[in-house]
Design a protein around this motif. Structure first.
Motif: not given
Length: 72
Positions: A5-7, A57-63
């Protein structure tokens, strides 16, 4: 199939960006891929971990949690 994943590292003093595979071995992911929605990444720059949620298809950062943020 496990993908990278692009992070970006969520820690303000780090700011690393790149592509990463979720933490853990690829074999750990095979049975869980269709249903697993929260994953952990390890930053290669600052060495800290953070959680993200798979959305499409994305990884979204959690707080960052208070416990994790206090370790900084």
């Amino acid at each position: 199939m496990l993908t990278d994943y692009a992070v970006h590292c969520p820690y303000p003093e780090c700011g690393w960006r790149g592509s990463l595979f979720p933490l853990g071995s690829r074999e750990d992911w095979r049975p869980a891929m269709p249903t697993r929605r929260e994953i952990t990444f390890h930053c290669p720059a600052c060495g800290r971990d953070w959680q993200a949620r798979i959305v499409g298809d994305d990884a979204i950062n959690l707080p960052l949690t208070a416990t994790v943020a206090s370790e900084v």
